[in-house]
Design a protein around this motif. Structure first.
Motif, PDB file in Angstrom:
ATOM      1  N   ARG A 150       6.660  -0.270  -3.999  1.00 50.11           N
ATOM      2  CA  ARG A 150       7.918   0.454  -4.179  1.00 50.11           C
ATOM      3  C   ARG A 150       8.862   0.173  -3.016  1.00 50.11           C
ATOM      4  N   ILE A 151       8.308  -0.009  -1.820  1.00 48.49           N
ATOM      5  CA  ILE A 151       9.147  -0.390  -0.686  1.00 48.49           C
ATOM      6  C   ILE A 151       9.687  -1.801  -0.894  1.00 48.49           C
ATOM      7  N   VAL A 152       8.822  -2.710  -1.318  1.00 51.21           N
ATOM      8  CA  VAL A 152       9.265  -4.078  -1.602  1.00 51.21           C
ATOM      9  C   VAL A 152      10.359  -4.063  -2.658  1.00 51.21           C
ATOM     10  N   GLN A 153      10.152  -3.276  -3.710  1.00 52.89           N
ATOM     11  CA  GLN A 153      11.159  -3.158  -4.760  1.00 52.89           C
ATOM     12  C   GLN A 153      12.486  -2.674  -4.190  1.00 52.89           C
ATOM     13  N   GLY A 154      12.432  -1.695  -3.289  1.00 51.14           N
ATOM     14  CA  GLY A 154      13.653  -1.140  -2.719  1.00 51.14           C
ATOM     15  C   GLY A 154      14.416  -2.106  -1.844  1.00 51.14           C
ATOM     16  N   VAL A 155      13.696  -2.928  -1.077  1.00 47.24           N
ATOM     17  CA  VAL A 155      14.392  -3.808  -0.133  1.00 47.24           C
ATOM     18  C   VAL A 155      14.865  -5.117  -0.762  1.00 47.24           C
ATOM     19  N   ILE A 156      14.470  -5.397  -2.013  1.00 45.66           N
ATOM     20  CA  ILE A 156      14.958  -6.622  -2.668  1.00 45.66           C
ATOM     21  C   ILE A 156      15.923  -6.346  -3.814  1.00 45.66           C
ATOM     22  N   LYS A 157      16.174  -5.077  -4.136  1.00 44.74           N
ATOM     23  CA  LYS A 157      16.888  -4.751  -5.374  1.00 44.74           C
ATOM     24  C   LYS A 157      18.353  -5.177  -5.365  1.00 44.74           C
ATOM     25  N   ASP A 158      18.979  -5.287  -4.189  1.00 41.06           N
ATOM     26  CA  ASP A 158      20.409  -5.560  -4.118  1.00 41.06           C
ATOM     27  C   ASP A 158      20.689  -7.045  -3.879  1.00 41.06           C
ATOM     28  N   TRP A 159      21.952  -7.419  -4.064  1.00 43.09           N
ATOM     29  CA  TRP A 159      22.353  -8.816  -3.923  1.00 43.09           C
ATOM     30  C   TRP A 159      22.052  -9.338  -2.511  1.00 43.09           C
ATOM     31  N   GLY A 160      21.505 -10.557  -2.453  1.00 46.40           N
ATOM     32  CA  GLY A 160      21.264 -11.215  -1.177  1.00 46.40           C
ATOM     33  C   GLY A 160      20.087 -10.674  -0.411  1.00 46.40           C
ATOM     34  N   CYS A 161      19.237  -9.872  -1.048  1.00 48.62           N
ATOM     35  CA  CYS A 161      18.116  -9.231  -0.349  1.00 48.62           C
ATOM     36  C   CYS A 161      16.791  -9.924  -0.661  1.00 48.62           C
ATOM     37  N   ASP A 162      16.115 -10.396   0.365  1.00 45.58           N
ATOM     38  CA  ASP A 162      14.803 -11.019   0.251  1.00 45.58           C
ATOM     39  C   ASP A 162      13.815 -10.287   1.155  1.00 45.58           C
ATOM     40  N   CYS A 163      12.541 -10.537   0.939  1.00 45.94           N
ATOM     41  CA  CYS A 163      11.503  -9.834   1.698  1.00 45.94           C
ATOM     42  C   CYS A 163      10.298 -10.741   1.890  1.00 45.94           C
ATOM     43  N   VAL A 164       9.628 -10.568   3.010  1.00 47.52           N
ATOM     44  CA  VAL A 164       8.312 -11.180   3.210  1.00 47.52           C
ATOM     45  C   VAL A 164       7.390 -10.084   3.740  1.00 47.52           C
ATOM     46  N   PHE A 165       6.168 -10.021   3.202  1.00 48.56           N
ATOM     47  CA  PHE A 165       5.248  -8.999   3.682  1.00 48.56           C
ATOM     48  C   PHE A 165       3.860  -9.575   3.939  1.00 48.56           C
ATOM     49  N   PHE A 166       3.149  -8.900   4.827  1.00 46.16           N
ATOM     50  CA  PHE A 166       1.812  -9.284   5.253  1.00 46.16           C
ATOM     51  C   PHE A 166       0.810  -8.677   4.279  1.00 46.16           C
ATOM     52  N   PHE A 167      -0.054  -9.518   3.746  1.00 45.84           N
ATOM     53  CA  PHE A 167      -1.046  -9.100   2.756  1.00 45.84           C
ATOM     54  C   PHE A 167      -2.426  -9.365   3.338  1.00 45.84           C
ATOM     55  N   ASN A 168      -3.068  -8.311   3.832  1.00 43.25           N
ATOM     56  CA  ASN A 168      -4.373  -8.447   4.478  1.00 43.25           C
ATOM     57  C   ASN A 168      -5.444  -8.597   3.397  1.00 43.25           C
ATOM     58  N   TYR A 169      -5.678  -9.834   2.981  1.00 42.12           N
ATOM     59  CA  TYR A 169      -6.564 -10.084   1.854  1.00 42.12           C
ATOM     60  C   TYR A 169      -7.971  -9.551   2.108  1.00 42.12           C
ATOM     61  N   ASN A 170      -8.512  -9.755   3.304  1.00 41.54           N
ATOM     62  CA  ASN A 170      -9.870  -9.296   3.604  1.00 41.54           C
ATOM     63  C   ASN A 170     -10.038  -7.810   3.313  1.00 41.54           C
ATOM     64  N   ARG A 171      -9.132  -7.003   3.855  1.00 42.27           N
ATOM     65  CA  ARG A 171      -9.268  -5.559   3.719  1.00 42.27           C
ATOM     66  C   ARG A 171      -8.937  -5.094   2.307  1.00 42.27           C
ATOM     67  N   ILE A 172      -7.966  -5.735   1.677  1.00 40.03           N
ATOM     68  CA  ILE A 172      -7.600  -5.333   0.323  1.00 40.03           C
ATOM     69  C   ILE A 172      -8.691  -5.728  -0.666  1.00 40.03           C
ATOM     70  N   ASN A 173      -9.275  -6.900  -0.488  1.00 35.53           N
ATOM     71  CA  ASN A 173     -10.382  -7.342  -1.331  1.00 35.53           C
ATOM     72  C   ASN A 173     -11.538  -6.356  -1.249  1.00 35.53           C
ATOM     73  N   ALA A 174     -11.825  -5.885  -0.022  1.00 35.55           N
ATOM     74  CA  ALA A 174     -12.907  -4.921   0.152  1.00 35.55           C
ATOM     75  C   ALA A 174     -12.532  -3.535  -0.360  1.00 35.55           C
ATOM     76  N   GLY A 175     -11.230  -3.228  -0.396  1.00 41.29           N
ATOM     77  CA  GLY A 175     -10.808  -1.883  -0.749  1.00 41.29           C
ATOM     78  C   GLY A 175     -10.580  -1.636  -2.227  1.00 41.29           C
ATOM     79  N   ILE A 176     -10.474  -2.697  -3.012  1.00 40.67           N
ATOM     80  CA  ILE A 176     -10.144  -2.535  -4.433  1.00 40.67           C
ATOM     81  C   ILE A 176     -11.083  -1.546  -5.125  1.00 40.67           C
ATOM     82  N   ASN A 177     -12.389  -1.686  -4.893  1.00 38.54           N
ATOM     83  CA  ASN A 177     -13.380  -0.838  -5.562  1.00 38.54           C
ATOM     84  C   ASN A 177     -13.897   0.293  -4.683  1.00 38.54           C
TER      85      ASN A 177
END
Length: 371
Positions: A150-177
């Motif tokens: 939702r934060i990503v959605q908010g910061v890209i919704k307007d004209w000229g707005c781009d975003c890059v975010f850090f995706f901690n795959y190790n922790r997210i992979n372990a956290g899914i279940n």
């Protein structure tokens, strides 16, 4: 990786990440400056997890690199609004001091804003309800707490707005279940996609598991308005598995193209001229593992099949075909040259002359219909 340890020592990965973000900011700013005068005369850089500004060895991290770019550019310095936040008051205090001491900082028309606070539902609500000036946002939490699409959605919704975010795959992979972090996973993927992943992942190989997680993440981002999603992968020291990713999001192909070229330059391996869009410390010591895919040969095969019977320009081919693939524009140019030499395509100028082996905008490429 805990945030305290992260800034204690500068790693190759952190340098690559900082270069990708700062290089894109400079390129993005040049693109939006041309039209921003008609949209309020301001552009913005937003960093929600800014850190202290420097590593323990004195090297500048992303906030200071961005500000230095602005200081050195006369037009950017007069239009840029910067917002830096961190949850740790010791980091924001240090960052403020570093900003105050940055040579030339008074050249900036707008004084950098530094705040301290949690990034949660209130931030998501603010960004989704507030109209932003053209902005480039960096969302770099340590783990997954505070990372909400939702934060990503908010910061890209307007004209000229781009975003890059850090995706901690190790922790997210372990956290899914993991039921204990279910709210964080639901905030990241959306509850429906998160539940689908929980049902789908058991039994998958590590490679298929990673692909499935990234696919659902990209699908959710695109559903929220981020048309172009581009990941850059970081592998562990042995090169055996993914540790984390940088995910770039834009609504415009131009931004996607610029960021892909930047990520290509930061890739640790290139096979047949095709970048891996990956940084792996093991690549230099184990080159054979990364040189067997023959991706340019595969590109030529795809072009002949995917564009059979069609006539297009190089730009049209690149924009239609490159999304979701590692290929950059020069890879398409090389593939077309090889196909033309083999008689599998025909190129012709719609006006004026054409130099052999070149594909400017006035040159059309015709693919045979019986290939």
């Amino acid at each position: 990786m805990e945030s305290k340890k992260f800034f204690d020592e500068r790693t190759d990965e952190s340098e690559v990440k900082a270069r990708i973000v700062s290089k894109y900011f400079a390129a993005w700013a040049q693109v939006v400056l041309a039209t921003v005068k008609d949209r309020g005369g301001k552009i913005a850089y937003i960093d929600l997890y800014a850190g202290p500004g420097r590593y323990k060895d004195g090297a500048a991290s992303t906030p200071l690199l961005i500000l230095q770019t602005a200081v050195d550019h006369p037009k950017i310095s007069q239009m840029l609004v910067t917002y830096f936040n961190d949850v740790d008051i010791s980091k924001t205090s240090t960052l403020q001091n570093e900003i105050n001491q940055l040579p030339g900082i008074r050249k900036l028309r707008y004084k950098p804003i530094v705040t301290c606070g949690e990034v949660g539902d209130d931030a998501a609500k603010y960004f989704n309800e507030t109209r932003l000036v053209p902005s480039f946002s960096f969302v770099d939490p340590f783990g997954y707490k505070g990372l909400s699409l939702r934060i990503v959605q908010g910061v890209i919704k307007d004209w000229g707005c781009d975003c890059v975010f850090f995706f901690n795959y190790n922790r997210i992979n372990a956290g899914i279940n993991n039921p204990g972090v279910k709210p964080h996973m639901d905030a990241l993927f959306g509850e429906e996609r998160a539940n689908a992943l929980r049902a789908r992942l058991p039994g998958l190989t590590p490679e298929l598991r990673e692909a499935a997680i990234l696919e659902e993440l990209a699908n959710e981002i695109q559903a929220l308005g981020g048309k172009y999603v581009l990941p850059f992968t970081f592998r562990n020291g042995e090169g055996t598995r993914t540790s984390h990713k940088l995910i770039f999001v834009s609504k415009h192909f131009k931004g996607y193209e610029i960021m892909k070229d930047i990520m290509a330059a930061e890739s640790s391996t290139i096979d047949e001229g095709v970048p891996s869009l990956t940084y792996s410390p093991a690549d230099a010591s184990m080159p054979l593992l990364f040189s067997l895919a023959q991706p340019l040969s595969r590109l030529k095969e795809m072009l002949v099949s995917d564009f059979k019977g069609q006539t297009l320009t190089l730009s049209e081919i690149y924009e239609r075909h490159s999304v979701g693939k590692p290929y950059v524009r020069k890879n398409y140019r090389e593939a077309l040259k090889a196909l033309e030499a083999a008689g599998k395509i025909f190129a012709f100028a719609t006006k004026g002359a054409r130099r052999t082996g070149t594909y400017p905008e006035h040159v059309k490429i015709q693919f045979k219909g019986n290939c």
